[in-house]
Design a protein around this motif. Structure first.
Motif, mmCIF file in Angstrom:
data_model
loop_
_atom_site.group_PDB
_atom_site.id
_atom_site.type_symbol
_atom_site.label_atom_id
_atom_site.label_comp_id
_atom_site.label_asym_id
_atom_site.label_seq_id
_atom_site.Cartn_x
_atom_site.Cartn_y
_atom_site.Cartn_z
ATOM 1 N N PRO A 116 0.801 -1.233 0.000
ATOM 2 C CA PRO A 116 0.000 0.000 0.000
ATOM 3 C C PRO A 116 0.828 1.275 0.000
ATOM 4 O O PRO A 116 0.344 2.331 -0.435
ATOM 5 N N THR A 117 2.053 1.198 0.487
ATOM 6 C CA THR A 117 2.870 2.407 0.610
ATOM 7 C C THR A 117 3.856 2.577 -0.540
ATOM 8 O O THR A 117 4.597 3.566 -0.571
ATOM 9 N N LEU A 118 3.878 1.649 -1.471
ATOM 10 C CA LEU A 118 4.744 1.809 -2.632
ATOM 11 C C LEU A 118 4.291 3.004 -3.463
ATOM 12 O O LEU A 118 3.089 3.297 -3.562
ATOM 13 N N PRO A 119 5.214 3.714 -4.112
ATOM 14 C CA PRO A 119 4.800 4.737 -5.077
ATOM 15 C C PRO A 119 3.926 4.093 -6.152
ATOM 16 O O PRO A 119 4.189 2.951 -6.574
ATOM 17 N N PRO A 120 2.890 4.777 -6.598
ATOM 18 C CA PRO A 120 1.988 4.185 -7.602
ATOM 19 C C PRO A 120 2.721 3.647 -8.822
ATOM 20 O O PRO A 120 2.326 2.611 -9.373
ATOM 21 N N ALA A 121 3.785 4.314 -9.247
ATOM 22 C CA ALA A 121 4.526 3.854 -10.425
ATOM 23 C C ALA A 121 5.137 2.475 -10.190
ATOM 24 O O ALA A 121 5.212 1.657 -11.122
ATOM 25 N N GLU A 122 5.574 2.197 -8.967
ATOM 26 C CA GLU A 122 6.142 0.881 -8.670
ATOM 27 C C GLU A 122 5.053 -0.193 -8.665
ATOM 28 O O GLU A 122 5.285 -1.328 -9.097
ATOM 29 N N ARG A 123 3.872 0.162 -8.170
ATOM 30 C CA ARG A 123 2.767 -0.808 -8.221
ATOM 31 C C ARG A 123 2.398 -1.121 -9.668
ATOM 32 O O ARG A 123 2.135 -2.268 -10.023
ATOM 33 N N VAL A 124 2.355 -0.089 -10.492
ATOM 34 C CA VAL A 124 2.031 -0.291 -11.904
ATOM 35 C C VAL A 124 3.055 -1.201 -12.559
ATOM 36 O O VAL A 124 2.711 -2.123 -13.310
ATOM 37 N N ALA A 125 4.325 -0.971 -12.292
ATOM 38 C CA ALA A 125 5.383 -1.783 -12.895
ATOM 39 C C ALA A 125 5.254 -3.248 -12.474
ATOM 40 O O ALA A 125 5.401 -4.161 -13.297
ATOM 41 N N ALA A 126 4.977 -3.494 -11.199
ATOM 42 C CA ALA A 126 4.807 -4.864 -10.717
ATOM 43 C C ALA A 126 3.580 -5.507 -11.342
ATOM 44 O O ALA A 126 3.594 -6.689 -11.722
ATOM 45 N N PHE A 127 2.508 -4.730 -11.459
ATOM 46 C CA PHE A 127 1.280 -5.268 -12.048
ATOM 47 C C PHE A 127 1.489 -5.610 -13.520
ATOM 48 O O PHE A 127 0.941 -6.605 -14.017
ATOM 49 N N ARG A 128 2.277 -4.827 -14.213
ATOM 50 C CA ARG A 128 2.526 -5.134 -15.626
ATOM 51 C C ARG A 128 3.267 -6.466 -15.776
ATOM 52 O O ARG A 128 3.089 -7.169 -16.782
ATOM 53 N N LYS A 129 4.078 -6.829 -14.806
ATOM 54 C CA LYS A 129 4.717 -8.149 -14.830
ATOM 55 C C LYS A 129 3.664 -9.248 -14.701
ATOM 56 O O LYS A 129 3.761 -10.292 -15.359
ATOM 57 N N LEU A 130 2.671 -9.018 -13.853
ATOM 58 C CA LEU A 130 1.571 -9.970 -13.713
ATOM 59 C C LEU A 130 0.839 -10.130 -15.045
ATOM 60 O O LEU A 130 0.525 -11.252 -15.471
ATOM 61 N N VAL A 131 0.574 -9.018 -15.714
ATOM 62 C CA VAL A 131 -0.121 -9.060 -17.005
ATOM 63 C C VAL A 131 0.719 -9.796 -18.041
ATOM 64 O O VAL A 131 0.192 -10.595 -18.832
ATOM 65 N N ALA A 132 2.023 -9.552 -18.036
ATOM 66 C CA ALA A 132 2.904 -10.226 -18.994
ATOM 67 C C ALA A 132 2.853 -11.738 -18.814
ATOM 68 O O ALA A 132 2.882 -12.498 -19.798
ATOM 69 N N HIS A 133 2.767 -12.191 -17.578
ATOM 70 C CA HIS A 133 2.641 -13.630 -17.328
ATOM 71 C C HIS A 133 1.315 -14.151 -17.879
ATOM 72 O O HIS A 133 1.272 -15.219 -18.507
#
Length: 489
Positions: free
Chosen positions: A68-85
């Motif tokens: 919850p405390t990550l910068p939004p850009a870091e959450r987006v980057a991690a989520f894009r890895k999920l989408v890539a999978h």
């Protein structure tokens, strides 16, 4: 045991706190093919003990971070890895859907490929969203409006579109900084397993995403757990009322996308044959098992019989068969209880309206949960088949006197999810659409775009999913009045 083409590492386990764990009860859920009535898969079944463990894991992951405390850009980057999978597993998602729910193989690939593409679009929405805004203030030197994650989200998805609906809930939850507990339908849990594996592959922190497939009793226990800050539910209005009641008792947040009994108004400028083709083709979509299905067709009385005859002709052409046959246009209903429900409404309809065609099981299919496309004519809009959601390939043709009467009939419903007008006049479509009390409306058919907000009026739900607006349901808004602008803003 898994369907051919589906590769899940731990179907016998739940995903809680970043680990694959055996279910407390040791029980398993069985998935039954609606084509053959045979068991095609098994997976772990969560009970109340497992639900509490999942809430505790999600609670700890939210309260102590780091998600919850990550910068939004870091959450987006991690989520894009999920989408890539997930992009690499579209064929598995499609195969799972066809095997469990009986979705047409001809539609499964594009449906799930499009669903994964939609997740990337949601990431774009989050990337552009202003989580912190400075506003003019009369109360302090600096006024800030801050949007923070709502907390622990219980995401409960139905069986008709198990991947897209669950994945969208997970996307909005994660991108806003929430942690999430996935509770898929017991009939179609395999897609949620693939989402959990994608979260694991993306390296999301333990407890950020959890998976607990279950039956209704354990699901109700999850909803009642005070560690859950928000419930995001898609399903029946009856279940939605229960969730709203439980959430209301503790003022928990909820988003509810519920049932529908959507109307298509046929104007005089729309050709009869084209209307018959459009309405019949729409009804074939997921065998009519779509909450936004256009299940009421409202037609001027002087055209009623002509349209009924044309629809009958179109329904006679529909190819009914197994969902894994590319030639099939209408597959089975998802499960035995759904077939029995549809048959109950057909028997009810025979007492109050004219059965034009269909109403029985196809003679060439002696196994599976199949029903013919069914048309009732001269339907009274106050009857059960016109007012209650059937969730099957059953169309009600309702005569009206004029356009004003058509609008009245369309709005004469407890639901308000979707609607349409069949017309060649876009201006008329807009003017009529503005008067229909629904969350969505399309010209010339069942038109949906999940990149735009989706949800209902009245008993069709609370809140919106889809589009940038979908982020709002997973956020709390905080006003901050400060003496100076903080560094970095």
């Amino acid at each position: 045991m898994l369907p051919q083409g589906v590769n899940i590492a731990h179907p016998d386990k739940l995903y809680i706190g970043g680990e694959w764990v055996l279910p407390h009860s040791g029980r398993q859920l069985e998935m039954v093919s609606p084509n053959t009535e045979q068991v095609v898969a098994r997976c772990a079944e969560a009970d109340e003990v497992d639900m509490d463990k999942a809430v505790a894991a999600a609670r700890a992951a939210f309260d102590t971070g780091p998600w919850p405390t990550l910068p939004p850009a870091e959450r987006v980057a991690a989520f894009r890895k999920l989408v890539a999978h997930l992009e690499t597993r579209v064929p598995e998602l499609a195969a799972a859907w066809t095997a469990q729910m009986g979705g047409l193989v001809s539609f499964a690939g594009p449906m799930h490929g499009g669903g994964v593409m939609g997740l990337a679009q949601i990431a774009d929405f989050a990337e552009a969203f202003k989580f912190v805004e400075q506003r003019p203030s009369m109360g302090a030197a600096v006024g800030l409006v801050v949007h923070e994650p709502v907390g622990v989200v219980a995401a409960i998805a139905p069986w008709n579109g198990p991947f897209g609906i669950m994945a969208n809930k997970v996307a909005y939850a994660l991108l806003t900084g929430c942690t999430v507990i996935m509770k898929p339908s017991p009939e179609t849990p395999l897609e949620a397993y693939i989402i959990a594996e994608a979260a694991e592959a993306a390296g999301l922190p333990p407890g950020t995403v959890n998976l607990v497939p279950s039956h209704r009793e354990a699901a109700d226990h999850l909803v009642c757990n005070h560690g859950v800050d928000k419930v995001s539910f898609t399903g029946s209005t009856l279940a939605g009322k229960r969730i709203a009641q439980v959430c209301g008792e503790r003022i928990a947040r909820c988003t509810l996308e519920l049932g529908g009994k959507s109307a298509a108004i046929v104007r005089d400028d729309f050709p009869t044959e084209a209307a018959a083709q459009l309405l019949t083709g729409t009804l074939n979509t997921l065998s009519g098992q779509v909450c936004a299905m256009l299940s009421r067709a409202i037609v001027p009385r002087h055209r009623h019989d002509e349209l009924a005859a044309a629809i009958k002709q179109e329904m006679a052409k529909v190819v009914i068969g197994h969902s894994d046959d590319p030639a099939t246009q209408l597959g089975p209903l998802a499960m035995k209880r759904q077939l029995e429900r549809v048959e109950m409404y057909i028997e009810e309809g025979k007492q109050t309206a004219d059965l034009v065609c269909g109403g029985g099981r196809p003679s060439h299919l002696n196994q599976g949960y199949f029903i013919e496309p069914t048309l009732f004519a001269n339907v009274d809009n106050h009857s059960r088949i016109a007012q209650e959601e059937i969730f099957g390939p059953v169309l009600c043709l309702i005569p009206c006197e004029d356009e004003e009467d058509a609008i009245r009939i369309a709005n004469e419903s407890n639901y308000g999810l979707n609607g349409s007008v069949l017309t060649q006049d876009a201006e008329a479509a807009y003017q009529i659409g503005r008067r229909i009390r629904t969350g969505g409306f399309g010209q010339n058919g069942l038109r949906m775009d999940f990149g735009l907000p989706f949800g209902g009026f009245k008993q069709s739900g609370i809140g919106r999913e889809g589009g940038p607006e979908g982020l709002w349901g997973y956020l709390e808004t905080k006003t901050m009045l400060l003496d100076a602008l903080p560094a970095g803003l």
